[in-house]
Design a protein around this motif. Structure first.
Motif, PDB file in Angstrom:
ATOM      1  N   ALA A 122       0.834  -1.207   0.000  1.00  0.00           N
ATOM      2  CA  ALA A 122       0.000   0.000   0.000  1.00  0.00           C
ATOM      3  C   ALA A 122       0.865   1.252   0.000  1.00  0.00           C
ATOM      4  O   ALA A 122       0.550   2.236  -0.679  1.00  0.00           O
ATOM      5  N   ALA A 123       1.965   1.228   0.748  1.00  0.00           N
ATOM      6  CA  ALA A 123       2.862   2.383   0.788  1.00  0.00           C
ATOM      7  C   ALA A 123       3.456   2.657  -0.589  1.00  0.00           C
ATOM      8  O   ALA A 123       3.583   3.815  -1.019  1.00  0.00           O
ATOM      9  N   LYS A 124       3.798   1.586  -1.319  1.00  0.00           N
ATOM     10  CA  LYS A 124       4.342   1.765  -2.669  1.00  0.00           C
ATOM     11  C   LYS A 124       3.310   2.381  -3.607  1.00  0.00           C
ATOM     12  O   LYS A 124       3.630   3.234  -4.444  1.00  0.00           O
ATOM     13  N   LEU A 125       2.049   1.940  -3.478  1.00  0.00           N
ATOM     14  CA  LEU A 125       0.986   2.522  -4.299  1.00  0.00           C
ATOM     15  C   LEU A 125       0.840   4.011  -4.036  1.00  0.00           C
ATOM     16  O   LEU A 125       0.578   4.800  -4.950  1.00  0.00           O
ATOM     17  N   LEU A 126       0.993   4.405  -2.779  1.00  0.00           N
ATOM     18  CA  LEU A 126       0.795   5.798  -2.385  1.00  0.00           C
ATOM     19  C   LEU A 126       2.043   6.650  -2.597  1.00  0.00           C
ATOM     20  O   LEU A 126       1.996   7.873  -2.439  1.00  0.00           O
ATOM     21  N   GLY A 127       3.179   6.008  -2.901  1.00  0.00           N
ATOM     22  CA  GLY A 127       4.411   6.757  -3.125  1.00  0.00           C
ATOM     23  C   GLY A 127       5.047   7.267  -1.854  1.00  0.00           C
ATOM     24  O   GLY A 127       5.733   8.306  -1.876  1.00  0.00           O
ATOM     25  N   ILE A 128       4.837   6.561  -0.740  1.00  0.00           N
ATOM     26  CA  ILE A 128       5.448   6.945   0.533  1.00  0.00           C
ATOM     27  C   ILE A 128       6.123   5.731   1.131  1.00  0.00           C
ATOM     28  O   ILE A 128       5.962   4.599   0.655  1.00  0.00           O
ATOM     29  N   THR A 129       6.889   5.942   2.190  1.00  0.00           N
ATOM     30  CA  THR A 129       7.555   4.827   2.846  1.00  0.00           C
ATOM     31  C   THR A 129       6.580   4.103   3.765  1.00  0.00           C
ATOM     32  O   THR A 129       5.546   4.663   4.164  1.00  0.00           O
ATOM     33  N   GLN A 130       6.917   2.865   4.116  1.00  0.00           N
ATOM     34  CA  GLN A 130       6.040   2.104   5.001  1.00  0.00           C
ATOM     35  C   GLN A 130       5.953   2.755   6.378  1.00  0.00           C
ATOM     36  O   GLN A 130       4.901   2.759   7.007  1.00  0.00           O
ATOM     37  N   SER A 131       7.067   3.309   6.855  1.00  0.00           N
ATOM     38  CA  SER A 131       7.032   3.967   8.162  1.00  0.00           C
ATOM     39  C   SER A 131       6.121   5.189   8.138  1.00  0.00           C
ATOM     40  O   SER A 131       5.410   5.471   9.112  1.00  0.00           O
ATOM     41  N   ALA A 132       6.130   5.921   7.007  1.00  0.00           N
ATOM     42  CA  ALA A 132       5.235   7.081   6.888  1.00  0.00           C
ATOM     43  C   ALA A 132       3.776   6.640   6.896  1.00  0.00           C
ATOM     44  O   ALA A 132       2.914   7.293   7.508  1.00  0.00           O
ATOM     45  N   LEU A 133       3.490   5.524   6.225  1.00  0.00           N
ATOM     46  CA  LEU A 133       2.123   5.004   6.234  1.00  0.00           C
ATOM     47  C   LEU A 133       1.726   4.566   7.637  1.00  0.00           C
ATOM     48  O   LEU A 133       0.597   4.831   8.085  1.00  0.00           O
ATOM     49  N   SER A 134       2.642   3.916   8.360  1.00  0.00           N
ATOM     50  CA  SER A 134       2.353   3.465   9.725  1.00  0.00           C
ATOM     51  C   SER A 134       2.036   4.648  10.627  1.00  0.00           C
ATOM     52  O   SER A 134       1.129   4.582  11.462  1.00  0.00           O
ATOM     53  N   ARG A 135       2.773   5.757  10.469  1.00  0.00           N
ATOM     54  CA  ARG A 135       2.505   6.945  11.282  1.00  0.00           C
ATOM     55  C   ARG A 135       1.125   7.503  11.001  1.00  0.00           C
ATOM     56  O   ARG A 135       0.396   7.898  11.913  1.00  0.00           O
ATOM     57  N   ARG A 136       0.749   7.504   9.726  1.00  0.00           N
ATOM     58  CA  ARG A 136      -0.582   8.037   9.390  1.00  0.00           C
ATOM     59  C   ARG A 136      -1.686   7.132   9.933  1.00  0.00           C
ATOM     60  O   ARG A 136      -2.733   7.611  10.374  1.00  0.00           O
ATOM     61  N   LEU A 137      -1.463   5.824   9.873  1.00  0.00           N
ATOM     62  CA  LEU A 137      -2.472   4.898  10.396  1.00  0.00           C
ATOM     63  C   LEU A 137      -2.624   5.046  11.899  1.00  0.00           C
ATOM     64  O   LEU A 137      -3.731   4.913  12.440  1.00  0.00           O
TER      65      LEU A 137
END
Length: 445
Positions: free
Chosen positions: A427-442
């Protein structure tokens, strides 16, 4: 096996049951929700109401959630279960997942997290039950003779035939997806032949149709029988779904779910006897992006047939070219024309934006201008020599009231998680962000 969307809430807290019942009814209207305060009655309700998903509290008197989980897994293995836990019961919830629970969530979680968990479970349930329907149909040695008029050797098309045949006894609405010219109307006629060969196939286009005109066509008038009655026990083809107004979408959403309607001038509801067959050149994903009614989309998702474009079934080009040549010769009163060497192979490199309809038109034109014993090549060379247009970039559509940046971000994350089956890395790759950035948003949701 039915493609049920019924949900059962099992908890001894009356206030919590009412709150979650109202939440699910508001945000997941395509599912019917039931409540149960007595855990001993849960199994009977699951069988009687054809329950697909259970939200199960762990701590209940008499029969606790862990024991009820084991009983459900033993007696109703196709039912998915989401465990509801307290803050300090994570270890117990994990143990429940090892025993067959689909997922767990704490009662203190946000409503968005609860709804996301329920939606994911419902999507998995739809896929599982559709798979079992298809598998059962294969073992029943289905009769596919209704599709004999569709010329193809393509495995994707034969998958469509098989899937459609497994659904012939269903009463749920169906959706035919396919680009313009892929043969949706011919496929619809084959479906009618499969289900009610003695009946004609009535149809109506939903493009630019007012509610008043549509209701008159569907429900009838004092001087005319409505299409819902005219269709009998067969199909009613509803074309151009992508052009239906939101009011029309809402009308069909209610009709698909309730399967009852008021005929014109009647004070009594009538049960829907025909099957609704929708046809569209857009995918469900594109319709969702356009803001289509989620109630209608979820009704159509389980019985969705995607006809492949001609460029994805190139092995059929030679077969169709031969067929259309013979057909055109008969209609135009010409002697048989031989196909030029390698013409079919050359056409396999052409993307055919107009699909089968374009190939048919080209072939008829070629037959019409042919002299001698061989099919003329000029119409085919004209399209083969044309520069291929770059597909336009899809423009995003927004509702009348723009969402905030925060709301848009949440929706993007939610969509990315659905498309990747909750794989945060993908999902992070689809959004163009890092996995850690996605985890912070979640973690902030």
């Amino acid at each position: 096996m039915k493609l049920s969307r019924n949900i059962l809430l099992v908890d001894d807290e009356t206030r919590w049951l009412r709150t979650i019942d109202m939440l699910l009814n508001r945000h997941i209207p395509e599912a019917k929700t039931y409540t149960c305060e007595n855990s001993r009655q849960a199994l009977q309700l699951i069988n009687d109401l054809d329950i697909a998903l259970v939200l199960l509290d762990l701590n209940m008197p008499v029969l606790d959630g862990r024991q009820l989980l084991r009983d459900i897994r033993e007696q109703a293995p196709y039912v998915r279960i989401i465990i509801l836990t307290g803050l300090n019961e994570t270890e117990i919830a994990v143990e429940c997942m090892k025993q067959g629970a689909y997922d767990f969530i704490t009662k203190t979680s946000s409503t968005d997290q609860l709804l996301l968990c329920v939606r994911r479970a419902m999507e998995v349930i739809g896929l599982e039950r559709r798979y079992h329907q298809v598998k059962d149909g294969f073992f029943n040695r289905m009769d596919l003779s209704a599709f004999n008029q569709i010329l193809t050797t393509d495995i994707k098309m034969h998958d469509c035939f098989n899937f459609a045949a497994t659904l012939q006894d269903s009463r749920e609405p169906m959706l035919l997806e396919g680009e313009m010219g892929t043969g949706k109307h011919v496929f619809a006629q084959a479906l009618q032949q499969l289900v009610s060969p003695e009946l004609p196939l009535p149809e109506v286009s939903l493009a630019d149709l007012s509610m008043q005109m549509l209701e008159q066509k569907l429900f009838g008038s004092a001087n005319q029988v409505g299409l819902l009655d005219m269709a009998g026990t067969g199909f009613l083809l509803l074309d151009n779904l992508e052009l239906a107004s939101f009011e029309v979408q809402r009308l069909f959403s209610q009709l698909c779910q309730r399967k009852r309607y008021f005929p014109q001038g009647s004070l009594r509801e009538t049960a829907l006897k025909c099957r609704l067959l929708f046809s569209t050149t857009s995918s469900l994903e594109q319709l969702e992006q356009q803001g289509f009614s989620h109630g209608l989309l979820y009704c159509l998702l389980p019985q969705r047939l995607k006809l492949p474009p001609l460029r994805e079934r190139t092995a059929d080009i030679g077969l169709l070219l031969q067929h259309f040549t013979e057909l055109a010769c008969q209609e135009l009163g010409k002697d048989y024309l031989a196909l030029p060497h390698d013409l079919a192979r050359l056409l396999e490199t052409y993307p055919f934006p107009g699909n089968i309809a374009e190939l048919r038109a080209l072939t008829f034109t070629a037959v019409g201008i042919s002299h001698g014993q061989e099919l003329a090549l000029a119409p085919f060379f004209r399209v083969l020599e044309q520069p291929q247009l770059t597909p336009p970039i899809e423009r995003m559509t927004f509702p009348a009231i723009l969402p905030t940046i925060s709301e848009t971000t949440q929706q993007l994350i939610h969509e990315a998680l659905i498309r990747t089956n909750n794989n945060q890395s993908a999902a992070a790759k689809l959004l163009g962000i890092t996995q850690s950035a996605l985890s912070r948003r979640l973690s902030k949701q």
